[in-house]
Motif scaffolding. Structure first.
Motif, PDB file in Angstrom:
ATOM      1  N   ARG A  25       1.503  -1.242  -0.223  1.00 33.17           N
ATOM      2  CA  ARG A  25       0.015  -0.119  -0.113  1.00 33.17           C
ATOM      3  C   ARG A  25       0.761   1.232  -0.303  1.00 33.17           C
ATOM      4  NH1 ARG A  25      -0.143  -2.189   5.148  1.00 33.17           N
ATOM      5  NH2 ARG A  25       0.845  -0.309   7.115  1.00 33.17           N
ATOM      6  N   TYR A  26       2.095   1.150   0.548  1.00 27.64           N
ATOM      7  CA  TYR A  26       2.842   2.229   0.411  1.00 27.64           C
ATOM      8  C   TYR A  26       3.694   2.651  -0.664  1.00 27.64           C
ATOM      9  CZ  TYR A  26       3.003   2.204   5.509  1.00 27.64           C
ATOM     10  OH  TYR A  26       2.869   2.636   7.064  1.00 27.64           O
ATOM     11  N   VAL A  27       3.700   1.451  -1.609  1.00 26.99           N
ATOM     12  CA  VAL A  27       3.807   1.752  -3.032  1.00 26.99           C
ATOM     13  C   VAL A  27       3.072   1.954  -3.765  1.00 26.99           C
ATOM     14  CG1 VAL A  27       5.592   0.538  -4.984  1.00 26.99           C
ATOM     15  CG2 VAL A  27       5.800   0.371  -2.449  1.00 26.99           C
ATOM     16  N   SER A  28       2.606   1.805  -3.985  1.00 23.36           N
ATOM     17  CA  SER A  28       1.050   1.891  -4.803  1.00 23.36           C
ATOM     18  C   SER A  28       0.638   3.354  -4.739  1.00 23.36           C
ATOM     19  CB  SER A  28      -0.165   0.504  -4.930  1.00 23.36           C
ATOM     20  OG  SER A  28      -0.670   0.348  -3.050  1.00 23.36           O
ATOM     21  N   GLY A  29       0.161   3.853  -3.309  1.00 25.95           N
ATOM     22  CA  GLY A  29      -0.163   4.917  -2.617  1.00 25.95           C
ATOM     23  C   GLY A  29       0.729   6.097  -3.400  1.00 25.95           C
ATOM     24  N   ILE A  30       2.260   5.627  -2.617  1.00 27.51           N
ATOM     25  CA  ILE A  30       2.872   6.939  -2.954  1.00 27.51           C
ATOM     26  C   ILE A  30       3.248   7.078  -4.171  1.00 27.51           C
ATOM     27  CG2 ILE A  30       5.205   7.608  -2.856  1.00 27.51           C
ATOM     28  CD1 ILE A  30       5.138   5.761   0.122  1.00 27.51           C
ATOM     29  N   SER A  31       3.283   5.926  -4.956  1.00 29.30           N
ATOM     30  CA  SER A  31       3.731   5.974  -6.678  1.00 29.30           C
ATOM     31  C   SER A  31       2.292   6.969  -7.196  1.00 29.30           C
ATOM     32  CB  SER A  31       4.460   5.421  -6.846  1.00 29.30           C
ATOM     33  OG  SER A  31       4.180   5.055  -8.080  1.00 29.30           O
ATOM     34  N   GLU A  32       0.975   7.024  -6.688  1.00 25.78           N
ATOM     35  CA  GLU A  32       0.118   7.047  -7.697  1.00 25.78           C
ATOM     36  C   GLU A  32      -0.114   8.502  -7.843  1.00 25.78           C
ATOM     37  OE1 GLU A  32      -4.945   7.188  -6.743  1.00 25.78           O
ATOM     38  OE2 GLU A  32      -3.412   5.268  -6.425  1.00 25.78           O
ATOM     39  N   GLN A  33      -0.059   8.979  -6.235  1.00 26.03           N
ATOM     40  CA  GLN A  33      -0.167  10.573  -5.701  1.00 26.03           C
ATOM     41  C   GLN A  33       0.322  11.601  -5.862  1.00 26.03           C
ATOM     42  OE1 GLN A  33      -2.834  11.249  -4.085  1.00 26.03           O
ATOM     43  NE2 GLN A  33      -4.127   9.797  -4.521  1.00 26.03           N
ATOM     44  N   LEU A  34       1.717  10.557  -6.077  1.00 21.58           N
ATOM     45  CA  LEU A  34       3.128  11.832  -5.997  1.00 21.58           C
ATOM     46  C   LEU A  34       3.734  11.648  -7.602  1.00 21.58           C
ATOM     47  CD1 LEU A  34       4.843  11.401  -3.059  1.00 21.58           C
ATOM     48  CD2 LEU A  34       3.673  13.808  -3.578  1.00 21.58           C
ATOM     49  N   ASP A  35       3.390  10.480  -8.212  1.00 17.20           N
ATOM     50  CA  ASP A  35       4.003  10.451  -9.859  1.00 17.20           C
ATOM     51  C   ASP A  35       5.555  10.155 -10.212  1.00 17.20           C
ATOM     52  OD1 ASP A  35       3.533  10.147 -12.307  1.00 17.20           O
ATOM     53  OD2 ASP A  35       3.497  11.887 -12.654  1.00 17.20           O
ATOM     54  N   ALA A  36       5.373   9.445  -8.518  1.00 20.85           N
ATOM     55  CA  ALA A  36       7.284   9.006  -8.341  1.00 20.85           C
ATOM     56  C   ALA A  36       7.681   7.521  -8.445  1.00 20.85           C
ATOM     57  CB  ALA A  36       6.953  10.101  -6.945  1.00 20.85           C
ATOM     58  N   ASP A  37       8.605   7.465  -9.287  1.00 25.26           N
ATOM     59  CA  ASP A  37       9.252   5.876  -8.318  1.00 25.26           C
ATOM     60  C   ASP A  37       9.955   5.733  -7.322  1.00 25.26           C
ATOM     61  OD1 ASP A  37       9.307   6.114 -12.207  1.00 25.26           O
ATOM     62  OD2 ASP A  37      11.180   7.012 -11.710  1.00 25.26           O
ATOM     63  N   ILE A  38       9.408   4.842  -6.942  1.00 23.81           N
ATOM     64  CA  ILE A  38       9.650   4.000  -5.632  1.00 23.81           C
ATOM     65  C   ILE A  38      11.125   3.604  -5.862  1.00 23.81           C
ATOM     66  CG2 ILE A  38       9.013   3.131  -4.073  1.00 23.81           C
ATOM     67  CD1 ILE A  38       7.722   6.083  -4.321  1.00 23.81           C
ATOM     68  N   VAL A  39      11.721   3.528  -4.776  1.00 26.00           N
ATOM     69  CA  VAL A  39      13.427   2.737  -4.765  1.00 26.00           C
ATOM     70  C   VAL A  39      12.852   2.628  -2.727  1.00 26.00           C
ATOM     71  CG1 VAL A  39      15.550   2.685  -4.308  1.00 26.00           C
ATOM     72  CG2 VAL A  39      14.838   3.569  -5.969  1.00 26.00           C
ATOM     73  N   LEU A  40      12.806   0.833  -2.428  1.00 28.81           N
ATOM     74  CA  LEU A  40      13.070   0.775  -0.994  1.00 28.81           C
ATOM     75  C   LEU A  40      14.663   0.330  -0.514  1.00 28.81           C
ATOM     76  CD1 LEU A  40       9.883  -0.352  -2.172  1.00 28.81           C
ATOM     77  CD2 LEU A  40      10.885  -2.513  -0.690  1.00 28.81           C
ATOM     78  N   ILE A  41      14.454   1.136   0.387  1.00 32.63           N
ATOM     79  CA  ILE A  41      15.998   1.270   1.165  1.00 32.63           C
ATOM     80  C   ILE A  41      15.799  -0.048   2.353  1.00 32.63           C
ATOM     81  CG2 ILE A  41      17.032   3.151   2.902  1.00 32.63           C
ATOM     82  CD1 ILE A  41      15.410   4.943   2.177  1.00 32.63           C
ATOM     83  N   PRO A  42      16.657  -0.544   2.205  1.00 32.46           N
ATOM     84  CA  PRO A  42      16.126  -2.046   3.272  1.00 32.46           C
ATOM     85  C   PRO A  42      17.148  -1.300   4.578  1.00 32.46           C
ATOM     86  CG  PRO A  42      18.680  -1.980   2.264  1.00 32.46           C
ATOM     87  CD  PRO A  42      17.431  -0.697   1.334  1.00 32.46           C
ATOM     88  N   PRO A  43      16.691  -1.890   5.951  1.00 30.00           N
ATOM     89  CA  PRO A  43      16.988  -2.202   7.221  1.00 30.00           C
ATOM     90  C   PRO A  43      18.311  -2.628   7.509  1.00 30.00           C
ATOM     91  CG  PRO A  43      15.244  -2.866   7.230  1.00 30.00           C
ATOM     92  CD  PRO A  43      15.322  -3.621   6.093  1.00 30.00           C
ATOM     93  N   ILE A  44      19.279  -2.508   6.628  1.00 33.06           N
ATOM     94  CA  ILE A  44      20.443  -3.114   7.253  1.00 33.06           C
ATOM     95  C   ILE A  44      21.782  -1.948   6.363  1.00 33.06           C
ATOM     96  CG2 ILE A  44      21.901  -4.401   5.997  1.00 33.06           C
ATOM     97  CD1 ILE A  44      19.472  -6.217   5.003  1.00 33.06           C
ATOM     98  N   PRO A  45      22.302  -2.021   7.813  1.00 26.17           N
ATOM     99  CA  PRO A  45      23.136  -0.207   7.679  1.00 26.17           C
ATOM    100  C   PRO A  45      23.776  -0.449   6.550  1.00 26.17           C
ATOM    101  CG  PRO A  45      22.752  -1.260   9.934  1.00 26.17           C
ATOM    102  CD  PRO A  45      21.938  -1.817   9.326  1.00 26.17           C
ATOM    103  N   THR A  46      24.961  -1.589   6.703  1.00 25.59           N
ATOM    104  CA  THR A  46      25.384  -2.342   5.054  1.00 25.59           C
ATOM    105  C   THR A  46      25.229  -1.970   3.893  1.00 25.59           C
ATOM    106  OG1 THR A  46      25.590  -4.096   5.639  1.00 25.59           O
ATOM    107  CG2 THR A  46      27.034  -3.937   7.268  1.00 25.59           C
ATOM    108  N   ALA A  47      23.909  -1.628   3.769  1.00 26.96           N
ATOM    109  CA  ALA A  47      23.512  -1.574   2.224  1.00 26.96           C
ATOM    110  C   ALA A  47      22.566  -1.051   2.220  1.00 26.96           C
ATOM    111  CB  ALA A  47      22.578  -3.176   1.962  1.00 26.96           C
ATOM    112  N   ALA A  48      22.897   0.316   3.117  1.00 24.09           N
ATOM    113  CA  ALA A  48      21.908   1.344   3.252  1.00 24.09           C
ATOM    114  C   ALA A  48      22.526   2.415   4.111  1.00 24.09           C
ATOM    115  CB  ALA A  48      20.427   1.811   3.612  1.00 24.09           C
ATOM    116  N   ARG A  49      24.077   3.116   3.246  1.00 25.28           N
ATOM    117  CA  ARG A  49      24.680   4.096   3.809  1.00 25.28           C
ATOM    118  C   ARG A  49      23.992   5.730   3.768  1.00 25.28           C
ATOM    119  NH1 ARG A  49      29.182   1.181   6.219  1.00 25.28           N
ATOM    120  NH2 ARG A  49      29.801  -0.101   4.914  1.00 25.28           N
ATOM    121  N   ALA A  50      23.956   6.568   4.680  1.00 24.19           N
ATOM    122  CA  ALA A  50      23.378   7.459   4.410  1.00 24.19           C
ATOM    123  C   ALA A  50      23.411   8.123   3.277  1.00 24.19           C
ATOM    124  CB  ALA A  50      22.908   7.721   5.591  1.00 24.19           C
ATOM    125  N   GLY A  51      24.472   8.641   3.028  1.00 21.87           N
ATOM    126  CA  GLY A  51      25.224   9.948   2.466  1.00 21.87           C
ATOM    127  C   GLY A  51      24.790   9.478   1.134  1.00 21.87           C
TER     128      GLY A  51
END
Length: 237
Positions: A25-51
């Protein structure tokens, strides 16, 4: 070009091994409302460095979750689980880095709490307790649809982002959270309150950060949900 938005996901157990989880529901609702491409950020520190993650994105959305933030993150000695410490690590780093880069951030439910904690605020537990005059979560044993139909009214603060979209007066929102703001984080202002004084929406004073305690993605066509996504859309430019 369509904006590219990073959406925070959660840790989960997938057939006995660690997994990554995000309701569609997050992906479909956000993409629809914002006309945006969506990328999932995993909750894994080594795979998602903030910078490096934020350098590729136009904004981030911090989603709701069945988990609560670990109490040590906001200076408490105890708190009610379940917890997701890996998500805590990634999300709090993302918020601070996004603030430094002036990158737009939208928080939903747990996302509001993460923003508050990242900016030095504290949280309270027990907002769904049976003895509260206003319960912020449906009773135990309520099914999924029933949980998201649990609701209460909302008092929009004057002269804020939400007020510009909705005007004055009370509106109705869904309510499905056990934690909430105790003390407000640095540089945040209150955008809306529940009738019992619980903070329901916040915005940063000097940064493109906005967050709500309810779930706009559950009813994207409603007036209140459209207001939330409109605010974030303008932040994206």
């Amino acid at each position: 070009m369509r904006p590219c938005i990073g959406v925070m996901s959660c840790s989960c157990d997938f057939r006995g091994e660690p997994g990554v989880y995000l309701p569609s529901r997050y992906v479909s609702g956000i993409s629809e409302q914002l006309d945006a491409d969506i990328v999932l950020i995993p909750p894994i520190p080594t795979a998602a460095r903030a910078g490096s993650v934020l350098a590729k994105l136009d904004g981030i959305i911090l989603t709701g979750s069945p988990s609560n933030i670990e109490p040590a993150r906001y200076g408490a000695s105890a708190g009610a689980g379940p917890f997701d410490p890996s998500r805590d690590h990634v999300a709090l780093d993302l918020i601070l880095e996004a603030k430094a880069r002036r990158l737009p951030v939208l928080g939903i439910c747990r996302g509001l709490q993460e923003i508050n904690v990242a900016l030095g605020g504290t949280l309270q537990d027990g907002l769904g307790a049976e003895d509260r005059m206003l319960r912020h979560h449906a009773p135990a044993g309520t099914d999924g649809p029933g949980q998201f139909s649990w609701s209460h009214s909302l008092d929009v603060a004057p002269d804020g982002l939400l007020h510009r979209e909705l005007g004055t007066g009370m509106v109705e929102i869904n309510s499905i959270h056990y934690q909430g703001v105790a003390t407000l984080g640095d540089g945040l202002r209150i955008e809306a309150l529940a009738p019992d004084g619980v903070v329901e929406a916040v915005a940063a004073v000097d940064h493109p950060i906005f967050a709500v305690q309810w779930h706009p993605e559950m009813s994207v066509e409603s007036r209140v949900s459209k207001a939330v996504f409109s605010i974030f859309g303008r932040m994206l430019g």
